[in-house]
Design an enzyme around this catalytic site. Structure first.
Site, short mmCIF file in Angstrom:
data_model
loop_
_atom_site.label_atom_id
_atom_site.label_comp_id
_atom_site.label_asym_id
_atom_site.label_seq_id
_atom_site.Cartn_x
_atom_site.Cartn_y
_atom_site.Cartn_z
N HIS A 123 42.18 40.49 38.01
CA HIS A 123 42.90 40.89 39.22
C HIS A 123 42.89 39.80 40.28
CE1 HIS A 123 45.11 43.57 41.65
NE2 HIS A 123 44.61 44.69 41.20
N ASP A 148 48.24 40.05 39.78
CA ASP A 148 48.41 41.33 40.48
C ASP A 148 49.04 42.34 39.53
OD1 ASP A 148 47.38 40.28 42.82
OD2 ASP A 148 49.34 39.57 43.50
#
Length: 497
Positions: free
Chosen positions: A470, A474
Protein backbone atom coordinates in the site's frame (compact mmCIF):
# COMPACT_ATOMS: atom_id res chain seq x y z
CA UNK A 1 55.31 14.90 19.02
CA UNK A 2 55.83 12.71 22.09
CA UNK A 3 54.78 9.59 20.16
CA UNK A 4 56.99 10.57 17.20
CA UNK A 5 60.10 11.02 19.38
CA UNK A 6 59.33 7.68 21.02
CA UNK A 7 59.18 6.06 17.59
CA UNK A 8 62.46 7.54 16.34
CA UNK A 9 64.23 6.45 19.51
CA UNK A 10 63.62 2.88 18.37
CA UNK A 11 64.70 3.51 14.78
CA UNK A 12 67.39 0.86 14.93
CA UNK A 13 64.84 -1.81 15.73
CA UNK A 14 62.50 -0.50 13.07
CA UNK A 15 65.15 -0.76 10.35
CA UNK A 16 64.69 -4.52 10.37
CA UNK A 17 60.98 -4.03 9.62
CA UNK A 18 61.50 -1.96 6.46
CA UNK A 19 60.28 -4.69 4.15
CA UNK A 20 57.18 -5.20 6.25
CA UNK A 21 56.31 -1.50 6.18
CA UNK A 22 56.53 -1.51 2.41
CA UNK A 23 53.74 -4.10 2.37
CA UNK A 24 51.56 -2.11 4.78
CA UNK A 25 51.80 1.63 4.31
CA UNK A 26 49.30 2.28 7.08
CA UNK A 27 51.38 0.58 9.79
CA UNK A 28 53.44 3.69 10.51
CA UNK A 29 50.31 5.68 11.27
CA UNK A 30 48.94 2.87 13.43
CA UNK A 31 52.17 2.80 15.44
CA UNK A 32 51.62 6.45 16.40
CA UNK A 33 48.24 5.73 17.99
CA UNK A 34 47.79 5.13 21.69
CA UNK A 35 46.46 1.60 21.18
CA UNK A 36 49.50 0.36 19.20
CA UNK A 37 52.30 2.31 20.96
CA UNK A 38 53.08 -0.27 23.67
CA UNK A 39 53.85 -2.88 21.00
CA UNK A 40 56.60 -0.78 19.40
CA UNK A 41 59.04 -2.09 22.00
CA UNK A 42 59.29 -5.37 20.06
CA UNK A 43 59.75 -5.61 16.32
CA UNK A 44 58.29 -9.11 16.49
CA UNK A 45 54.99 -7.57 17.61
CA UNK A 46 55.00 -5.27 14.58
CA UNK A 47 55.48 -8.27 12.30
CA UNK A 48 52.20 -9.66 13.58
CA UNK A 49 50.28 -6.74 12.05
CA UNK A 50 49.31 -7.70 8.47
CA UNK A 51 46.66 -6.75 6.00
CA UNK A 52 43.86 -8.57 4.17
CA UNK A 53 42.57 -7.61 0.77
CA UNK A 54 39.27 -9.09 -0.47
CA UNK A 55 39.10 -9.57 -4.22
CA UNK A 56 36.00 -11.32 -5.67
CA UNK A 57 35.74 -13.77 -2.80
CA UNK A 58 39.50 -14.38 -2.49
CA UNK A 59 41.46 -12.93 0.42
CA UNK A 60 45.16 -12.43 -0.21
CA UNK A 61 47.39 -12.40 2.81
CA UNK A 62 50.99 -11.24 3.28
CA UNK A 63 53.42 -13.94 4.48
CA UNK A 64 53.14 -14.83 8.15
CA UNK A 65 56.19 -15.54 10.28
CA UNK A 66 57.33 -19.14 9.70
CA UNK A 67 55.06 -19.72 6.69
CA UNK A 68 55.81 -19.27 2.99
CA UNK A 69 53.76 -16.91 0.79
CA UNK A 70 50.19 -18.15 0.46
CA UNK A 71 46.65 -17.02 -0.20
CA UNK A 72 43.53 -17.57 1.87
CA UNK A 73 40.36 -18.32 -0.12
CA UNK A 74 37.32 -16.96 1.69
CA UNK A 75 33.65 -17.86 1.42
CA UNK A 76 32.48 -15.62 -1.45
CA UNK A 77 29.36 -13.46 -1.50
CA UNK A 78 27.42 -14.86 -4.46
CA UNK A 79 24.14 -12.98 -4.04
CA UNK A 80 23.05 -9.63 -2.57
CA UNK A 81 21.27 -11.31 0.36
CA UNK A 82 23.95 -13.91 1.13
CA UNK A 83 25.53 -13.69 4.59
CA UNK A 84 26.64 -17.31 4.94
CA UNK A 85 26.91 -20.39 2.79
CA UNK A 86 27.48 -24.15 2.78
CA UNK A 87 30.06 -26.19 0.92
CA UNK A 88 28.21 -28.84 -1.07
CA UNK A 89 31.36 -30.62 -2.27
CA UNK A 90 34.96 -30.01 -3.30
CA UNK A 91 35.92 -30.82 -6.89
CA UNK A 92 39.63 -30.43 -6.05
CA UNK A 93 41.62 -32.02 -3.25
CA UNK A 94 44.72 -31.01 -1.27
CA UNK A 95 47.84 -31.08 -3.44
CA UNK A 96 45.98 -30.52 -6.72
CA UNK A 97 47.21 -27.89 -9.12
CA UNK A 98 44.60 -25.29 -10.08
CA UNK A 99 44.45 -22.80 -12.92
CA UNK A 100 42.22 -19.76 -13.50
CA UNK A 101 38.70 -20.75 -14.52
CA UNK A 102 38.78 -24.22 -12.96
CA UNK A 103 35.95 -25.05 -10.56
CA UNK A 104 37.21 -25.49 -6.99
CA UNK A 105 33.99 -26.40 -5.21
CA UNK A 106 30.22 -26.05 -5.21
CA UNK A 107 28.80 -23.46 -2.81
CA UNK A 108 25.22 -23.68 -1.57
CA UNK A 109 24.04 -20.09 -1.27
CA UNK A 110 20.80 -18.74 0.13
CA UNK A 111 19.10 -19.38 -3.22
CA UNK A 112 21.02 -21.95 -5.26
CA UNK A 113 24.14 -24.08 -5.60
CA UNK A 114 26.85 -22.16 -7.45
CA UNK A 115 30.24 -23.29 -8.75
CA UNK A 116 33.20 -21.37 -7.31
CA UNK A 117 35.99 -20.87 -9.82
CA UNK A 118 39.72 -20.43 -9.18
CA UNK A 119 41.05 -16.93 -9.79
CA UNK A 120 44.83 -17.58 -9.90
CA UNK A 121 47.23 -20.41 -10.66
CA UNK A 122 48.67 -22.38 -7.76
CA UNK A 123 48.32 -25.49 -5.58
CA UNK A 124 45.74 -26.30 -2.92
CA UNK A 125 47.78 -26.60 0.26
CA UNK A 126 44.98 -26.93 2.80
CA UNK A 127 41.19 -27.35 2.73
CA UNK A 128 39.93 -25.79 5.96
CA UNK A 129 36.26 -26.78 5.59
CA UNK A 130 35.44 -29.98 3.73
CA UNK A 131 32.36 -31.38 2.02
CA UNK A 132 29.09 -30.59 3.78
CA UNK A 133 30.46 -27.72 5.90
CA UNK A 134 27.50 -25.53 6.88
CA UNK A 135 26.77 -21.95 7.95
CA UNK A 136 30.15 -20.48 6.97
CA UNK A 137 30.13 -16.69 7.14
CA UNK A 138 30.97 -14.70 4.03
CA UNK A 139 34.74 -14.07 4.09
CA UNK A 140 35.51 -17.01 6.38
CA UNK A 141 38.61 -18.91 5.19
CA UNK A 142 37.78 -22.21 3.49
CA UNK A 143 41.09 -23.10 1.81
CA UNK A 144 44.75 -22.14 1.38
CA UNK A 145 46.66 -22.01 -1.91
CA UNK A 146 50.42 -21.63 -2.53
CA UNK A 147 52.47 -20.85 -5.58
CA UNK A 148 55.13 -23.57 -5.09
CA UNK A 149 54.26 -27.23 -4.74
CA UNK A 150 57.10 -27.71 -2.22
CA UNK A 151 55.29 -25.43 0.27
CA UNK A 152 52.22 -27.69 0.57
CA UNK A 153 53.49 -29.83 3.54
CA UNK A 154 54.16 -26.68 5.59
CA UNK A 155 50.39 -26.07 5.88
CA UNK A 156 49.50 -29.53 7.17
CA UNK A 157 48.58 -28.22 10.64
CA UNK A 158 47.58 -24.71 9.54
CA UNK A 159 44.56 -23.25 11.32
CA UNK A 160 43.21 -19.76 10.56
CA UNK A 161 41.84 -17.49 13.25
CA UNK A 162 38.21 -18.18 14.14
CA UNK A 163 37.02 -14.90 12.65
CA UNK A 164 38.97 -15.30 9.47
CA UNK A 165 40.89 -12.12 10.24
CA UNK A 166 44.05 -11.39 12.24
CA UNK A 167 43.44 -11.28 15.95
CA UNK A 168 44.07 -7.85 17.43
CA UNK A 169 46.92 -7.42 19.87
CA UNK A 170 45.85 -8.03 23.44
CA UNK A 171 46.75 -4.88 25.32
CA UNK A 172 45.52 -3.34 28.53
CA UNK A 173 42.71 -0.89 28.08
CA UNK A 174 42.44 2.28 30.10
CA UNK A 175 38.75 1.73 30.72
CA UNK A 176 39.14 -1.92 31.77
CA UNK A 177 39.96 -1.41 35.48
CA UNK A 178 36.91 0.78 36.17
CA UNK A 179 34.71 -1.86 34.50
CA UNK A 180 36.17 -4.55 36.75
CA UNK A 181 35.65 -2.34 39.78
CA UNK A 182 32.04 -1.75 38.78
CA UNK A 183 31.56 -5.48 38.32
CA UNK A 184 33.08 -6.16 41.73
CA UNK A 185 30.85 -3.56 43.31
CA UNK A 186 27.82 -5.15 41.72
CA UNK A 187 28.80 -8.61 42.91
CA UNK A 188 29.67 -7.45 46.39
CA UNK A 189 26.50 -5.44 46.87
CA UNK A 190 24.23 -7.42 49.26
CA UNK A 191 20.76 -8.61 48.33
CA UNK A 192 18.02 -6.40 49.78
CA UNK A 193 16.19 -8.00 52.68
CA UNK A 194 12.56 -7.57 53.60
CA UNK A 195 13.47 -5.11 56.32
CA UNK A 196 15.58 -3.06 53.88
CA UNK A 197 12.71 -2.95 51.41
CA UNK A 198 10.36 -1.76 54.11
CA UNK A 199 12.73 0.96 55.31
CA UNK A 200 13.53 2.24 51.78
CA UNK A 201 9.86 2.68 50.82
CA UNK A 202 6.80 4.12 52.45
CA UNK A 203 5.89 2.59 55.78
CA UNK A 204 3.59 -0.43 55.60
CA UNK A 205 1.11 -0.77 58.46
CA UNK A 206 0.50 -4.30 59.69
CA UNK A 207 -0.46 -6.17 62.81
CA UNK A 208 2.24 -7.89 64.92
CA UNK A 209 0.82 -11.34 64.08
CA UNK A 210 0.83 -10.52 60.35
CA UNK A 211 4.46 -9.37 60.54
CA UNK A 212 5.47 -12.55 62.34
CA UNK A 213 3.69 -14.77 59.83
CA UNK A 214 5.22 -12.84 56.92
CA UNK A 215 8.71 -13.17 58.38
CA UNK A 216 8.31 -16.94 58.88
CA UNK A 217 7.30 -17.36 55.23
CA UNK A 218 9.80 -14.83 53.83
CA UNK A 219 7.09 -12.58 52.38
CA UNK A 220 7.52 -8.89 51.58
CA UNK A 221 4.72 -6.95 53.24
CA UNK A 222 4.90 -4.32 50.50
CA UNK A 223 3.64 -6.90 47.98
CA UNK A 224 0.38 -7.48 49.92
CA UNK A 225 -2.66 -5.24 49.93
CA UNK A 226 -4.14 -4.89 53.41
CA UNK A 227 -7.85 -5.27 54.10
CA UNK A 228 -7.80 -4.02 57.67
CA UNK A 229 -8.63 -0.51 58.90
CA UNK A 230 -6.86 2.17 56.83
CA UNK A 231 -5.29 -0.53 54.63
CA UNK A 232 -3.62 -2.29 57.57
CA UNK A 233 -2.29 -5.80 56.78
CA UNK A 234 -3.79 -8.41 59.06
CA UNK A 235 -3.25 -12.14 59.54
CA UNK A 236 -6.04 -13.05 57.06
CA UNK A 237 -4.24 -11.13 54.29
CA UNK A 238 -1.08 -13.20 54.81
CA UNK A 239 -3.06 -16.46 54.83
CA UNK A 240 -4.89 -15.48 51.63
CA UNK A 241 -1.56 -14.69 49.98
CA UNK A 242 -0.11 -18.05 51.00
CA UNK A 243 -3.22 -19.82 49.73
CA UNK A 244 -2.99 -18.16 46.31
CA UNK A 245 0.70 -18.97 46.16
CA UNK A 246 -0.12 -22.59 46.91
CA UNK A 247 -2.55 -22.68 43.94
CA UNK A 248 0.24 -21.42 41.64
CA UNK A 249 2.55 -24.15 42.91
CA UNK A 250 -0.08 -26.85 42.37
CA UNK A 251 -0.77 -25.58 38.84
CA UNK A 252 2.95 -25.73 38.06
CA UNK A 253 3.11 -29.25 39.46
CA UNK A 254 0.19 -30.36 37.31
CA UNK A 255 1.92 -28.99 34.22
CA UNK A 256 5.05 -30.87 35.20
CA UNK A 257 3.03 -34.08 35.51
CA UNK A 258 1.68 -33.52 32.01
CA UNK A 259 5.17 -33.02 30.54
CA UNK A 260 5.96 -36.73 30.01
CA UNK A 261 2.92 -37.03 27.73
CA UNK A 262 4.34 -34.32 25.46
CA UNK A 263 7.81 -35.88 25.64
CA UNK A 264 6.40 -39.20 24.42
CA UNK A 265 5.45 -37.72 21.01
CA UNK A 266 7.08 -39.45 18.07
CA UNK A 267 8.82 -36.97 15.74
CA UNK A 268 11.90 -36.24 13.65
CA UNK A 269 13.85 -32.97 13.36
CA UNK A 270 14.50 -31.90 9.77
CA UNK A 271 17.49 -29.52 9.43
CA UNK A 272 16.81 -26.22 7.69
CA UNK A 273 18.17 -25.88 4.19
CA UNK A 274 19.85 -22.59 3.34
CA UNK A 275 17.07 -21.62 0.94
CA UNK A 276 14.37 -22.36 3.53
CA UNK A 277 16.07 -20.21 6.18
CA UNK A 278 16.38 -17.29 3.81
CA UNK A 279 12.81 -17.71 2.56
CA UNK A 280 11.53 -17.73 6.15
CA UNK A 281 13.52 -14.63 7.02
CA UNK A 282 12.45 -12.64 3.95
CA UNK A 283 8.77 -13.57 4.16
CA UNK A 284 8.66 -12.75 7.87
CA UNK A 285 10.24 -9.39 7.14
CA UNK A 286 7.73 -8.84 4.33
CA UNK A 287 4.68 -9.44 6.55
CA UNK A 288 6.11 -7.34 9.37
CA UNK A 289 7.22 -4.32 7.33
CA UNK A 290 5.04 -4.21 4.19
CA UNK A 291 1.39 -3.07 4.54
CA UNK A 292 -0.34 -5.77 2.46
CA UNK A 293 -3.81 -5.47 1.00
CA UNK A 294 -5.53 -7.84 -1.44
CA UNK A 295 -7.71 -7.49 -4.54
CA UNK A 296 -9.49 -10.50 -6.08
CA UNK A 297 -11.20 -10.80 -9.44
CA UNK A 298 -12.75 -13.66 -11.46
CA UNK A 299 -11.74 -13.92 -15.10
CA UNK A 300 -13.45 -15.95 -17.81
CA UNK A 301 -10.84 -18.20 -19.43
CA UNK A 302 -12.88 -19.88 -22.20
CA UNK A 303 -11.26 -17.84 -24.98
CA UNK A 304 -7.84 -18.24 -23.35
CA UNK A 305 -8.12 -22.03 -23.31
CA UNK A 306 -9.38 -22.04 -26.89
CA UNK A 307 -6.42 -19.95 -28.05
CA UNK A 308 -4.04 -22.20 -26.11
CA UNK A 309 -5.42 -25.28 -27.91
CA UNK A 310 -4.92 -23.61 -31.28
CA UNK A 311 -1.37 -22.55 -30.48
CA UNK A 312 -0.48 -26.01 -29.12
CA UNK A 313 -1.64 -27.56 -32.38
CA UNK A 314 0.78 -25.27 -34.23
CA UNK A 315 3.53 -26.03 -31.72
CA UNK A 316 3.14 -29.78 -32.13
CA UNK A 317 3.12 -29.48 -35.92
CA UNK A 318 6.39 -27.56 -35.83
CA UNK A 319 8.00 -29.79 -33.19
CA UNK A 320 7.76 -27.21 -30.41
CA UNK A 321 6.72 -27.68 -26.79
CA UNK A 322 3.16 -27.22 -25.57
CA UNK A 323 2.11 -23.98 -23.89
CA UNK A 324 0.59 -23.93 -20.42
CA UNK A 325 -2.07 -21.63 -18.99
CA UNK A 326 0.64 -20.23 -16.71
CA UNK A 327 2.69 -19.12 -19.75
CA UNK A 328 -0.28 -17.07 -20.94
CA UNK A 329 -0.82 -15.67 -17.42
CA UNK A 330 2.83 -14.53 -17.26
CA UNK A 331 2.48 -12.78 -20.61
CA UNK A 332 -0.79 -11.09 -19.58
CA UNK A 333 0.75 -9.95 -16.26
CA UNK A 334 3.77 -8.49 -18.06
CA UNK A 335 1.62 -6.56 -20.54
CA UNK A 336 -0.58 -5.27 -17.69
CA UNK A 337 2.55 -4.01 -15.92
CA UNK A 338 3.55 -2.21 -19.10
CA UNK A 339 0.12 -0.57 -19.23
CA UNK A 340 0.08 0.27 -15.46
CA UNK A 341 3.76 0.90 -14.62
CA UNK A 342 3.00 2.07 -11.09
CA UNK A 343 2.68 -1.59 -10.11
CA UNK A 344 6.12 -2.32 -11.56
CA UNK A 345 7.84 -0.45 -8.73
CA UNK A 346 9.45 -0.79 -5.32
CA UNK A 347 9.56 1.31 -2.15
CA UNK A 348 12.62 3.06 -0.71
CA UNK A 349 12.86 5.52 2.19
CA UNK A 350 13.50 8.44 -0.16
CA UNK A 351 11.56 7.60 -3.34
CA UNK A 352 9.49 5.04 -5.25
CA UNK A 353 11.61 3.32 -7.91
CA UNK A 354 9.65 2.56 -11.08
CA UNK A 355 11.29 0.00 -13.35
CA UNK A 356 11.48 0.20 -17.13
CA UNK A 357 12.15 -3.53 -17.41
CA UNK A 358 9.31 -5.97 -16.80
CA UNK A 359 10.97 -9.00 -15.20
CA UNK A 360 8.55 -11.62 -13.88
CA UNK A 361 9.60 -14.01 -11.11
CA UNK A 362 7.80 -17.37 -11.24
CA UNK A 363 7.38 -19.32 -7.99
CA UNK A 364 8.66 -22.91 -8.27
CA UNK A 365 8.28 -25.42 -5.42
CA UNK A 366 11.08 -27.99 -4.98
CA UNK A 367 12.12 -30.53 -2.37
CA UNK A 368 14.69 -28.02 -1.06
CA UNK A 369 12.28 -25.11 -0.78
CA UNK A 370 10.69 -22.30 -2.80
CA UNK A 371 12.60 -20.77 -5.71
CA UNK A 372 11.59 -17.78 -7.85
CA UNK A 373 13.51 -17.80 -11.15
CA UNK A 374 13.02 -14.73 -13.32
CA UNK A 375 11.77 -14.27 -16.91
CA UNK A 376 13.44 -11.06 -18.08
CA UNK A 377 11.60 -8.61 -20.34
CA UNK A 378 8.57 -10.88 -20.40
CA UNK A 379 6.48 -8.16 -22.05
CA UNK A 380 8.72 -8.27 -25.15
CA UNK A 381 8.98 -12.07 -25.51
CA UNK A 382 6.71 -14.41 -27.40
CA UNK A 383 4.68 -17.12 -25.70
CA UNK A 384 6.90 -19.95 -26.99
CA UNK A 385 10.02 -18.20 -25.65
CA UNK A 386 8.39 -17.62 -22.24
CA UNK A 387 7.29 -21.26 -22.10
CA UNK A 388 10.78 -22.48 -23.00
CA UNK A 389 12.47 -20.35 -20.32
CA UNK A 390 9.95 -21.30 -17.62
CA UNK A 391 10.50 -25.02 -18.23
CA UNK A 392 14.30 -24.64 -18.30
CA UNK A 393 14.47 -22.54 -15.12
CA UNK A 394 12.02 -24.79 -13.28
CA UNK A 395 14.21 -27.79 -14.11
CA UNK A 396 17.32 -25.98 -12.85
CA UNK A 397 15.47 -25.06 -9.65
CA UNK A 398 14.55 -28.70 -9.00
CA UNK A 399 18.17 -29.71 -9.66
CA UNK A 400 19.36 -26.92 -7.32
CA UNK A 401 21.57 -25.54 -10.08
CA UNK A 402 20.21 -22.00 -10.53
CA UNK A 403 22.79 -19.25 -11.00
CA UNK A 404 22.38 -15.78 -9.48
CA UNK A 405 21.41 -14.29 -12.83
CA UNK A 406 18.58 -16.84 -13.02
CA UNK A 407 16.68 -15.38 -10.04
CA UNK A 408 17.95 -11.82 -9.41
CA UNK A 409 16.42 -8.63 -10.78
CA UNK A 410 12.71 -9.47 -10.74
CA UNK A 411 10.15 -6.64 -10.55
CA UNK A 412 6.92 -8.65 -10.05
CA UNK A 413 6.04 -12.23 -9.08
CA UNK A 414 3.44 -14.76 -10.23
CA UNK A 415 2.53 -17.71 -8.00
CA UNK A 416 0.21 -20.38 -9.42
CA UNK A 417 -1.34 -22.99 -7.11
CA UNK A 418 -4.41 -23.51 -9.28
CA UNK A 419 -3.19 -25.62 -12.18
CA UNK A 420 -0.79 -27.91 -10.25
CA UNK A 421 -2.79 -28.23 -7.01
CA UNK A 422 -6.38 -27.16 -7.71
CA UNK A 423 -6.40 -24.34 -5.15
CA UNK A 424 -9.38 -22.11 -5.89
CA UNK A 425 -8.07 -18.86 -4.38
CA UNK A 426 -5.27 -17.74 -2.04
CA UNK A 427 -3.34 -14.64 -0.95
CA UNK A 428 0.42 -14.64 -1.58
CA UNK A 429 3.09 -12.80 0.43
CA UNK A 430 4.93 -10.03 -1.42
CA UNK A 431 8.50 -10.82 -2.42
CA UNK A 432 10.52 -7.77 -1.27
CA UNK A 433 11.59 -5.33 -2.59
CA UNK A 434 8.79 -5.79 -5.12
CA UNK A 435 5.41 -4.12 -4.57
CA UNK A 436 3.08 -6.81 -5.91
CA UNK A 437 2.54 -10.52 -6.40
CA UNK A 438 -0.26 -12.28 -8.30
CA UNK A 439 -1.79 -15.44 -6.78
CA UNK A 440 -3.43 -17.58 -9.48
CA UNK A 441 -6.16 -20.07 -8.58
CA UNK A 442 -7.72 -22.91 -10.55
CA UNK A 443 -10.33 -22.61 -13.30
CA UNK A 444 -13.80 -24.00 -12.63
CA UNK A 445 -17.01 -24.26 -14.66
CA UNK A 446 -19.93 -22.15 -13.54
CA UNK A 447 -23.54 -21.71 -14.66
CA UNK A 448 -24.18 -18.27 -16.14
CA UNK A 449 -27.82 -17.05 -16.24
CA UNK A 450 -29.15 -16.03 -19.66
CA UNK A 451 -31.65 -13.38 -20.69
CA UNK A 452 -34.73 -15.61 -20.31
CA UNK A 453 -35.95 -17.46 -17.23
CA UNK A 454 -34.90 -20.85 -18.63
CA UNK A 455 -31.78 -19.69 -20.41
CA UNK A 456 -28.31 -20.34 -19.09
CA UNK A 457 -24.83 -21.31 -20.27
CA UNK A 458 -21.61 -22.73 -18.85
CA UNK A 459 -18.31 -20.84 -18.61
CA UNK A 460 -14.92 -21.42 -16.96
CA UNK A 461 -13.70 -18.82 -14.48
CA UNK A 462 -10.29 -18.41 -12.81
CA UNK A 463 -9.81 -16.46 -9.58
CA UNK A 464 -6.71 -14.30 -9.22
CA UNK A 465 -5.66 -12.24 -6.18
CA UNK A 466 -3.25 -9.32 -6.35
CA UNK A 467 -1.27 -8.64 -3.15
CA UNK A 468 -0.17 -4.99 -3.06
CA UNK A 469 2.25 -2.89 -1.03
CA UNK A 470 0.00 0.00 0.00
CA UNK A 471 3.01 2.33 0.28
CA UNK A 472 3.52 2.01 -3.49
CA UNK A 473 0.21 0.86 -5.01
CA UNK A 474 -3.00 2.64 -4.03
CA UNK A 475 -6.25 0.71 -4.17
CA UNK A 476 -7.42 2.36 -7.38
CA UNK A 477 -4.08 1.65 -9.08
CA UNK A 478 -4.24 -2.01 -8.05
CA UNK A 479 -7.79 -2.24 -9.39
CA UNK A 480 -6.69 -0.62 -12.67
CA UNK A 481 -3.93 -3.23 -13.06
CA UNK A 482 -6.37 -6.09 -12.44
CA UNK A 483 -8.74 -4.58 -15.03
CA UNK A 484 -5.94 -4.55 -17.59
CA UNK A 485 -4.90 -8.10 -16.68
CA UNK A 486 -8.49 -9.35 -16.95
CA UNK A 487 -8.80 -7.69 -20.35
CA UNK A 488 -5.81 -9.63 -21.70
CA UNK A 489 -7.07 -12.93 -20.23
CA UNK A 490 -10.61 -12.59 -21.56
CA UNK A 491 -9.42 -11.28 -24.96
CA UNK A 492 -6.16 -13.21 -25.38
CA UNK A 493 -5.78 -12.31 -29.07
CA UNK A 494 -4.75 -8.81 -27.93
CA UNK A 495 -1.60 -10.32 -26.38
CA UNK A 496 -0.44 -11.36 -29.85
CA UNK A 497 -0.65 -7.86 -31.34
Amino acid sequence: MTYASHLFSHSRKLKSATNLLQHDSTLLVRCLTNDIRPSIEKVDDIAKVHRHVFVRGRREETPLVGLPPHQEIGMPSLSPTMTEGNIARWLKKEGDKVTPGEVLCEIETDKATVEMECMEEGYIAKIIHGDGAKELKVGEVIAITVEDEEDIPKFKDYKPSSSGAPAPAKEPSVSAPPEKEVAKERVSSPEPTSSDASSSSDRVFSSPLARKLAKENNIFLSSIKGTGPDGRIVKADIEDFLASKGKDVSATASKAKGAPAAASLDYIDIPHTQIRKVTASRLLMSKQTIPHYYLTVDTCVDKLMELRNQLNSLQEASGGKRLSINDLVIKAAALALRRVPQCNSSWTDDYIRQYNNVNINVAVQTDNGLYVPVIRDADKKGLSKISEEVKLLAQRARENSLKPEDYEGGTFTVSNLGGPFGIKQFCAIINPPQAGILAVGSAEKRVIPGNGPDQYKFASFMSVTLSCDHRVIDGAIGAEWLKAFKGYIENPESMLL
